[in-house]
Motif scaffolding. Sequence first.
Motif, PDB file in Angstrom:
ATOM      1  N   VAL A  38       0.856  -1.189   0.000  1.00 60.53           N
ATOM      2  CA  VAL A  38       0.000   0.000   0.000  1.00 60.53           C
ATOM      3  C   VAL A  38       0.891   1.238   0.000  1.00 60.53           C
ATOM      4  N   ALA A  39       0.734   2.069  -1.003  1.00 59.43           N
ATOM      5  CA  ALA A  39       1.547   3.283  -1.129  1.00 59.43           C
ATOM      6  C   ALA A  39       0.929   4.414  -0.305  1.00 59.43           C
ATOM      7  N   THR A  40       1.746   5.066   0.496  1.00 58.29           N
ATOM      8  CA  THR A  40       1.257   6.195   1.275  1.00 58.29           C
ATOM      9  C   THR A  40       1.072   7.400   0.357  1.00 58.29           C
ATOM     10  N   ASP A  41       0.207   8.294   0.762  1.00 56.40           N
ATOM     11  CA  ASP A  41      -0.066   9.504  -0.017  1.00 56.40           C
ATOM     12  C   ASP A  41       1.079  10.489   0.167  1.00 56.40           C
ATOM     13  N   PHE A  42       1.080  11.524  -0.651  1.00 59.29           N
ATOM     14  CA  PHE A  42       2.083  12.585  -0.561  1.00 59.29           C
ATOM     15  C   PHE A  42       1.418  13.917  -0.857  1.00 59.29           C
ATOM     16  N   SER A  43       2.127  14.986  -0.582  1.00 54.34           N
ATOM     17  CA  SER A  43       1.672  16.336  -0.923  1.00 54.34           C
ATOM     18  C   SER A  43       2.860  17.074  -1.518  1.00 54.34           C
ATOM     19  N   LEU A  44       2.847  17.251  -2.847  1.00 54.27           N
ATOM     20  CA  LEU A  44       3.966  17.848  -3.567  1.00 54.27           C
ATOM     21  C   LEU A  44       3.494  19.023  -4.413  1.00 54.27           C
ATOM     22  N   LYS A  45       4.412  19.957  -4.639  1.00 51.62           N
ATOM     23  CA  LYS A  45       4.063  21.174  -5.387  1.00 51.62           C
ATOM     24  C   LYS A  45       4.025  20.911  -6.881  1.00 51.62           C
ATOM     25  N   ASN A  46       2.918  21.312  -7.478  1.00 51.50           N
ATOM     26  CA  ASN A  46       2.736  21.210  -8.917  1.00 51.50           C
ATOM     27  C   ASN A  46       3.343  22.434  -9.603  1.00 51.50           C
ATOM     28  N   THR A 154      -8.180   1.154  -3.497  1.00 52.74           N
ATOM     29  CA  THR A 154      -9.056   0.163  -2.875  1.00 52.74           C
ATOM     30  C   THR A 154      -9.454   0.674  -1.493  1.00 52.74           C
ATOM     31  N   ASN A 155     -10.326  -0.071  -0.824  1.00 55.57           N
ATOM     32  CA  ASN A 155     -10.710   0.333   0.528  1.00 55.57           C
ATOM     33  C   ASN A 155      -9.581   0.123   1.532  1.00 55.57           C
ATOM     34  N   LYS A 156      -8.503  -0.534   1.089  1.00 58.62           N
ATOM     35  CA  LYS A 156      -7.333  -0.709   1.942  1.00 58.62           C
ATOM     36  C   LYS A 156      -6.258   0.341   1.672  1.00 58.62           C
ATOM     37  N   GLY A 157      -6.460   1.134   0.616  1.00 58.63           N
ATOM     38  CA  GLY A 157      -5.484   2.140   0.236  1.00 58.63           C
ATOM     39  C   GLY A 157      -5.072   1.971  -1.214  1.00 58.63           C
TER      40      GLY A 157
END
Length: 208
Positions: A38-46, A154-157
């Motif tokens: 399961v890959a964690t989310d990120f927050s990166l500048k566009n 998915t519901n698991k990520g």
Amino acid sequence: MKTLKILVGLALVIAISAFAIEKVSVESTDGGYTVGDVATDFSLKNIDGKMVSLADYDDAEGFIVIFTCNHCPYSVAYEDRIIALDQKYKTKGYPVIAINPNNPKSYPDDSFDNMIVRAEEKGFTFPYLFDDGQKIYPQYGATKTPHVYILEKTNKGNIVRYIGAIDNNYKDAAAATDKYVEDAVDALLSGKEVPVKETKAIGCSIKA
């Protein structure tokens, strides 16, 4: 007797060397995602200055995450194909999310300002994000540009379903006989098993 001691010593050296090589090999692949993780989310500048996360895409069924950059000839060779992937699959729920993982101090061509210029020149239809501080690509285990990770929501990520190359011919899209990313996404959209789950990414090494 002396010969026996020499042979025993050589055997010991070989055994230690083999262990060291095996250890390096294991450590070199440790830390990145493998298929099924399961890959964690990120927050990166566009390139438009806004922060982008996978969570922003409420309607997405998954993502085609591609680590790429401005200067690498392999990345440049694949730019039109990356645009085509986004145009083909974004409306089907699998948008392209491109991330530049390179350190601009090592390669000024890959600076954020030059990312903006390149995206405008090519008419990128997808987010082109800057991995500031190089925190995200090690989590994924990316080593090349381009390096693809297909995620299924998915519901698991966001589960990793494919890792590797876009296709099997970086020089000529028309000559590619195996279109790994297209085959993987088509399979996921059809509810089928991804036929080829991992390939070797061909490209430039990521610059730290």
